[in-house]
Design an enzyme around this catalytic site. Structure first.
Site, PDB file in Angstrom:
ATOM      1  N   LYS C  12      70.864  36.318  20.810  1.00  0.00           N
ATOM      2  CA  LYS C  12      70.162  35.934  19.588  1.00  0.00           C
ATOM      3  C   LYS C  12      68.924  35.167  20.010  1.00  0.00           C
ATOM      4  O   LYS C  12      69.010  34.143  20.698  1.00  0.00           O
ATOM      5  CB  LYS C  12      71.055  35.059  18.719  1.00  0.00           C
ATOM      6  N   THR C  57      75.946  38.459  18.420  1.00  0.00           N
ATOM      7  CA  THR C  57      74.772  37.584  18.507  1.00  0.00           C
ATOM      8  C   THR C  57      74.864  36.498  17.441  1.00  0.00           C
ATOM      9  O   THR C  57      74.367  35.391  17.642  1.00  0.00           O
ATOM     10  CB  THR C  57      73.466  38.380  18.347  1.00  0.00           C
ATOM     11  N   HIS C 250      36.422  32.364  28.653  1.00  0.00           N
ATOM     12  CA  HIS C 250      34.992  32.298  28.950  1.00  0.00           C
ATOM     13  C   HIS C 250      34.208  31.547  27.876  1.00  0.00           C
ATOM     14  O   HIS C 250      34.387  31.774  26.681  1.00  0.00           O
ATOM     15  CB  HIS C 250      34.418  33.709  29.090  1.00  0.00           C
TER      16      HIS C 250
END
Lengths: 301, 301, 301, 301
Positions: C12, C57, C250
């Site tokens: 999970k 889960t 940048h």
């Protein structure tokens, strides 16, 4: 004790390269997100601050755009291989390169039942991916291709169960004979070689994944993934291995009985977090070794 | 000097309501994101901390789910009107309500040339939207509907120019006779009334927007938006007004001459920020007054 | 040819566990995002659709919440180890587990110069992370801990150059003696063992990364990363290895000479894409083997 | 019936302007996201495709960067006013302009207890905002300033209740005497004029919002917002009005009784969607009229 630079790679990520073919009035569009990286003996840059062996990431960017014209784009894979070979060639200290490409699909806008020549609608949905890893130089160069897709969002409104699972003292989940199964699939498959018709194979594998998802009964997302993988391997001997990362996007039935209403699989709430996350790799038992094909590939393993 | 609570609204945002119709084996799916808000005389909650007139946002959530079953979903607009009416009815101090719905489209998965009964693929791309604003109670209730779409990503690879513009000392842009024009369109149109076939009208307007974009020459995104709006108004007298928010998603040609290559509209870089942002509203000159139709509608004006 | 389930894990992901300590009026908050996964012999679930060995889960989710109370949270690492051990214990077919935790930092709200007892402001900025990988059962169990941070956004407005680099025919980059260097750092370090004061070590390593970035001259982001890594390894013998993924965000100087203005490092445009991406690992030369410590760790290698 | 262009504005959004002051070794950084828009009589561009009155969005971008040098940045508000005035001046057909600025905060990196001269760490957390709306030209020009912040994430672990609310047949919410109250606040306040010390006022209002949140008992998020607004208006007569958009970020207590554990406000799950959304405006009863100050301001009303 001393310290070692044990791994490094560097490059320019997410160059948004759009290539239009306009040799005739019926334009074609390749809309790509291109990331490149060089690997090799770049310890001088790290340890001594000496850049003499470092081909700037800005040059890698230029190369990605130049090759969209000079080499052209007929598939993400073919283009990525060409860019990777060029980068190694231009970088004497490179031992390898990785080029990742994502492709965003566009459909022609429909006008009076026909697709327009130069007006397009972005399709949305799944993004086609490839990760090409090159190692070595010249005749010894190995080229490994892992292609795939991400964000393929699938849902079955029936034909899915989850029951008979292991229980412990923290288990509260109810068994179910009928649920919504939904996922946002990431799939990546490793090709055994490079003699592949990249576009038609991508199309066939995508269609196979969809069809297996649709037509097989699911006793768990695990089973569905395995079936999707096995079907691809069975039909495509050019594929050595396929890996999946599949969130179980839960759709919970809403308790309407509190309000005197029956909810027989009709009203659900879709939740964001947490989600189940099922990951699996299915491999041909005679597959060639992956080598560095999966090294630094995002999202899985 | 004193302080006044000059505006307030409250509700439950982003209820992810999924409604499956499964009366026969060919399921249908409505996948909605529903936000509700109540407006009215709720000063006691703000100023005195007294909640007696406040229908909880949790109840608004329950109502959104209950109505997906009890009233059902045949269109976002019809469903939103029903939810809004219910919320006002349940809230004696409410003078109005706003219900916003987004709909995510799903296609049936193709199996052997036919769409599957209960397996779906999320389409991606444009999201259908509606914002329904109700004011007043019972017979005096006014219902105003603003429908639309967002994230309709369009691109023309030719048939677009930009020249003859105003210049000042900070102007460096070159004129161009041929460029890529791309946007991610947000459009919202206000209906003159509620006697509308919501789904077919949405389909027709969407198609019209696409067709106008594809088939008209563009001297600026401004002109294209105006044409899209004017064509919709001309064909749909049920539409009083249409508003657009359209980022100019710049695709700049890459300078390949530096590398001895010609780039005649073939290689572009797609940029993220900054972007032009063109917003416009086109209105029927005999349109009824909008009232509060646009109050608190996100994204534009 | 046959197909093999060559790897699998399931769990999970992204349980948003918030643990408040309120034993006295001065509350403490642990705000965590917890993902768990089990690995082992789960082929039956995949190949036969048999769930008898699968701890749901949903149960893993319950366990994450139960352990926030039963075991408590004194650090992400200690908590993750406890959850992982429990999951393996509850799952007879599991050969291992991975528990990933992200921690969001909160500061006390300042009132009259003192931090409030129970009112907090989320700090934003860097997120503390840990990935704990357990393999084996009982006395043979190995516990490997990789901790780190992500989204540490750093900038130097001088003290950075980039010159003397390799050039090819696609190189157009100008050399620079003085530039902005900025990154959004992901760092992950592998501990040699588990006898660690997790919180104070995290604090010391974070501070070291910042200080090295600030106080060392940069001839390339590569050099800066290496220095950051070497300094950590030098000061922390409990750290076996540290890995970085560092986008070169940048900041390009804007050409103001076109408008008769000088721009001596004063006005920049910050760009989104593309960005340089520099990745490096620095390892103690007597470090213990990583084993599966990095298996399935996202973001790098 | 005819169609009318009933509203339009156009500009360049999300210019990422970074201004470094480096007149002495202790650099200062202003990190801004600047969006500009012009309004006025631009019907020719829309209806006739004639661009002669259209100052390109590219020029607006250049202006944003030029003014970071030429005018300089001492506060988002002062800079935005200057940019807006310039844009109107350069655009004869413009009747007004709107300039939106977001500011990202940076802290100096701590080295040996002192902030570094030129190395910075992005703070994360709340973003400072301003929306400056100018209308008219020259002496008649009106300048309206709405400043604020977004993403100020606040949490109280006690001192919050919600009870005594209205109930209907769909109400299932339990009353609570003690809950977590959390939000991610958007606040925007309209200044009565422009004779304001922008930075110190921003600091004072931010601190006031935090302190009121921390030190007042909450019978609902509505009450808390109103108190926050009233306290700001009481202390700042330069503020005419303040508006809030505040998601109620739910933290639900986890039912641990199922596992034989008590959970007295210790373990919560933080959820994403749905969320309560409370919006309110508090106005000084002698406030000047807002005019177009709120026109096209995102996020609220």
């Amino acid at each position: 004790m001393g310290t070692v630079l044990s791994f490094d790679q560097y490059g320019k990520a997410e160059n948004r390269v759009v290539r239009i073919y306009r040799d005739n009035p019926r334009h074609e569009i390749w809309d790509l997100n291109v990331s490149t990286a060089l690997r090799g003996d770049f310890a001088a840059a790290h340890v001594e601050g000496d850049q003499r062996d470092v081909l700037p990431t800005d040059t890698q960017k230029n190369t990605a755009f130049v090759y969209a014209k000079k080499h052209g784009v007929t598939s993400p894979e073919d283009y990525a291989i060409a860019v990777g070979q060029r980068l190694i060639e231009a970088s004497p200290k490179a031992s390898g390169a990785q080029v990742r490409v994502e492709q965003y699909a566009w459909d022609r806008i429909d006008v009076d039942g026909a697709g327009h020549d130069h007006a397009f609608l972005r399709r949305g949905g799944a993004v086609r991916t490839t990760v090409v890893t090159l190692s070595g130089r010249n005749a010894e160069q190995l080229v490994r291709v892992v292609s795939g897709l991400r964000d393929l969002v699938l849902l079955k409104s029936t034909g899915s169960e989850f029951k008979g699972f292991l229980r412990d003292e923290y288990t509260t989940l109810q068994e179910t004979d009928d649920r919504i199964l939904a996922t946002s699939l990431v799939a990546r498959w490793r090709y055994a070689g490079t003699e592949v018709d990249w576009n038609s194979t991508y199309g066939a594998i995508s269609a196979s994944l969809l069809e297996t998802f649709a037509t097989t009964y699911s006793r768990a997302l695990q089973e569905t993934l395995y079936l999707m993988g096995a079907h691809v391997l069975k039909a495509h001997e050019e594929v050595a291995e396929i890996r999946f990362s599949a969130p179980n996007k839960h759709h919970f039935p809403v308790d309407l009985a509190r309000f005197g209403l029956e909810n027989s699989g009709e009203v659900f709430t879709a939740t964001d977090r947490p989600y189940g996350l099922i990951e699996a790799a299915v491999t041909r038992d005679d597959a060639p070794e992956p080598g560095d094909a999966w090294l630094a590939v995002p999202s899985f393993l």
